[in-house]
Design a protein around this motif. Sequence first.
Motif, PDB file in Angstrom:
ATOM      1  N   MET A 123      35.919  23.217 -61.792  1.00  0.00           N
ATOM      2  CA  MET A 123      34.574  23.522 -61.278  1.00  0.00           C
ATOM      3  C   MET A 123      33.546  23.555 -62.414  1.00  0.00           C
ATOM      4  O   MET A 123      32.436  23.041 -62.272  1.00  0.00           O
ATOM      5  CB  MET A 123      34.583  24.848 -60.514  1.00  0.00           C
ATOM      6  CG  MET A 123      35.311  24.769 -59.191  1.00  0.00           C
ATOM      7  SD  MET A 123      35.491  26.367 -58.351  1.00  0.00           S
ATOM      8  CE  MET A 123      33.810  26.903 -58.201  1.00  0.00           C
ATOM      9  N   ALA A 124      33.929  24.136 -63.542  1.00  0.00           N
ATOM     10  CA  ALA A 124      33.032  24.184 -64.693  1.00  0.00           C
ATOM     11  C   ALA A 124      32.765  22.778 -65.239  1.00  0.00           C
ATOM     12  O   ALA A 124      31.632  22.461 -65.632  1.00  0.00           O
ATOM     13  CB  ALA A 124      33.620  25.081 -65.785  1.00  0.00           C
ATOM     14  N   ALA A 125      33.784  21.931 -65.248  1.00  0.00           N
ATOM     15  CA  ALA A 125      33.604  20.542 -65.709  1.00  0.00           C
ATOM     16  C   ALA A 125      32.674  19.792 -64.758  1.00  0.00           C
ATOM     17  O   ALA A 125      31.811  19.027 -65.201  1.00  0.00           O
ATOM     18  CB  ALA A 125      34.950  19.834 -65.816  1.00  0.00           C
ATOM     19  N   GLU A 126      32.843  20.006 -63.453  1.00  0.00           N
ATOM     20  CA  GLU A 126      31.955  19.364 -62.477  1.00  0.00           C
ATOM     21  C   GLU A 126      30.509  19.759 -62.738  1.00  0.00           C
ATOM     22  O   GLU A 126      29.611  18.910 -62.735  1.00  0.00           O
ATOM     23  CB  GLU A 126      32.346  19.770 -61.051  1.00  0.00           C
ATOM     24  CG  GLU A 126      33.631  19.170 -60.559  1.00  0.00           C
ATOM     25  CD  GLU A 126      34.029  19.681 -59.184  1.00  0.00           C
ATOM     26  OE1 GLU A 126      34.533  18.865 -58.402  1.00  0.00           O
ATOM     27  OE2 GLU A 126      33.840  20.892 -58.891  1.00  0.00           O
ATOM     28  N   PRO A 137      37.323  15.322 -56.637  1.00  0.00           N
ATOM     29  CA  PRO A 137      38.057  15.669 -55.410  1.00  0.00           C
ATOM     30  C   PRO A 137      39.324  16.463 -55.726  1.00  0.00           C
ATOM     31  O   PRO A 137      39.946  16.277 -56.780  1.00  0.00           O
ATOM     32  CB  PRO A 137      38.414  14.303 -54.808  1.00  0.00           C
ATOM     33  CG  PRO A 137      37.466  13.335 -55.437  1.00  0.00           C
ATOM     34  CD  PRO A 137      37.175  13.878 -56.805  1.00  0.00           C
ATOM     35  N   ASP A 138      39.692  17.354 -54.805  1.00  0.00           N
ATOM     36  CA  ASP A 138      40.865  18.208 -55.006  1.00  0.00           C
ATOM     37  C   ASP A 138      42.121  17.411 -55.327  1.00  0.00           C
ATOM     38  O   ASP A 138      42.914  17.806 -56.190  1.00  0.00           O
ATOM     39  CB  ASP A 138      41.123  19.085 -53.772  1.00  0.00           C
ATOM     40  CG  ASP A 138      40.060  20.149 -53.599  1.00  0.00           C
ATOM     41  OD1 ASP A 138      39.329  20.447 -54.570  1.00  0.00           O
ATOM     42  OD2 ASP A 138      39.964  20.697 -52.483  1.00  0.00           O
ATOM     43  N   LYS A 165      46.056  16.566 -60.145  1.00  0.00           N
ATOM     44  CA  LYS A 165      46.847  15.722 -61.042  1.00  0.00           C
ATOM     45  C   LYS A 165      46.519  15.974 -62.517  1.00  0.00           C
ATOM     46  O   LYS A 165      47.212  15.468 -63.388  1.00  0.00           O
ATOM     47  CB  LYS A 165      46.581  14.247 -60.725  1.00  0.00           C
ATOM     48  CG  LYS A 165      46.992  13.843 -59.328  1.00  0.00           C
ATOM     49  CD  LYS A 165      46.571  12.420 -59.046  1.00  0.00           C
ATOM     50  CE  LYS A 165      46.775  12.067 -57.590  1.00  0.00           C
ATOM     51  NZ  LYS A 165      46.194  10.758 -57.256  1.00  0.00           N
ATOM     52  N   MET A 166      45.466  16.730 -62.780  1.00  0.00           N
ATOM     53  CA  MET A 166      45.009  16.944 -64.150  1.00  0.00           C
ATOM     54  C   MET A 166      45.704  18.157 -64.753  1.00  0.00           C
ATOM     55  O   MET A 166      45.465  19.280 -64.340  1.00  0.00           O
ATOM     56  CB  MET A 166      43.493  17.131 -64.174  1.00  0.00           C
ATOM     57  CG  MET A 166      42.752  15.914 -63.721  1.00  0.00           C
ATOM     58  SD  MET A 166      40.983  16.203 -63.787  1.00  0.00           S
ATOM     59  CE  MET A 166      40.437  14.994 -62.592  1.00  0.00           C
ATOM     60  N   GLU A 167      46.561  17.895 -65.726  1.00  0.00           N
ATOM     61  CA  GLU A 167      47.330  18.966 -66.362  1.00  0.00           C
ATOM     62  C   GLU A 167      46.923  19.209 -67.812  1.00  0.00           C
ATOM     63  O   GLU A 167      47.282  20.223 -68.388  1.00  0.00           O
ATOM     64  CB  GLU A 167      48.817  18.632 -66.316  1.00  0.00           C
ATOM     65  CG  GLU A 167      49.368  18.521 -64.917  1.00  0.00           C
ATOM     66  CD  GLU A 167      50.841  18.162 -64.908  1.00  0.00           C
ATOM     67  OE1 GLU A 167      51.366  17.713 -65.948  1.00  0.00           O
ATOM     68  OE2 GLU A 167      51.470  18.346 -63.853  1.00  0.00           O
TER      69      GLU A 167
END
Length: 87
Positions: free
Chosen positions: A53-56, A64-65, A70-72
Amino acid sequence: MNSELAKSTREDIEEKVQKIVLGHISKDVEKFNNSSKLLEHGADSLDAVEIIMAAEEEFGIEIPDEDAQKMETVGQIVEYIIKKTNN
């Protein structure tokens, strides 16, 4: 897309994403790098959501969720932002 973001270098994006991530985790910061898994550094699923959310917000994009799940690593987040801003 934010025109300022389009001018950002990979290093600028990496630095911003690292600051976001480090703002949400506190363990082993000195060992942290782009390939480190967030979960290995004390981030739980709520932290992961807050990081995305902070990156967005920081980059003015929507993640998208199904992509966020998938982002680790910081590297995966950075790559996603670069691809998103180049489209």
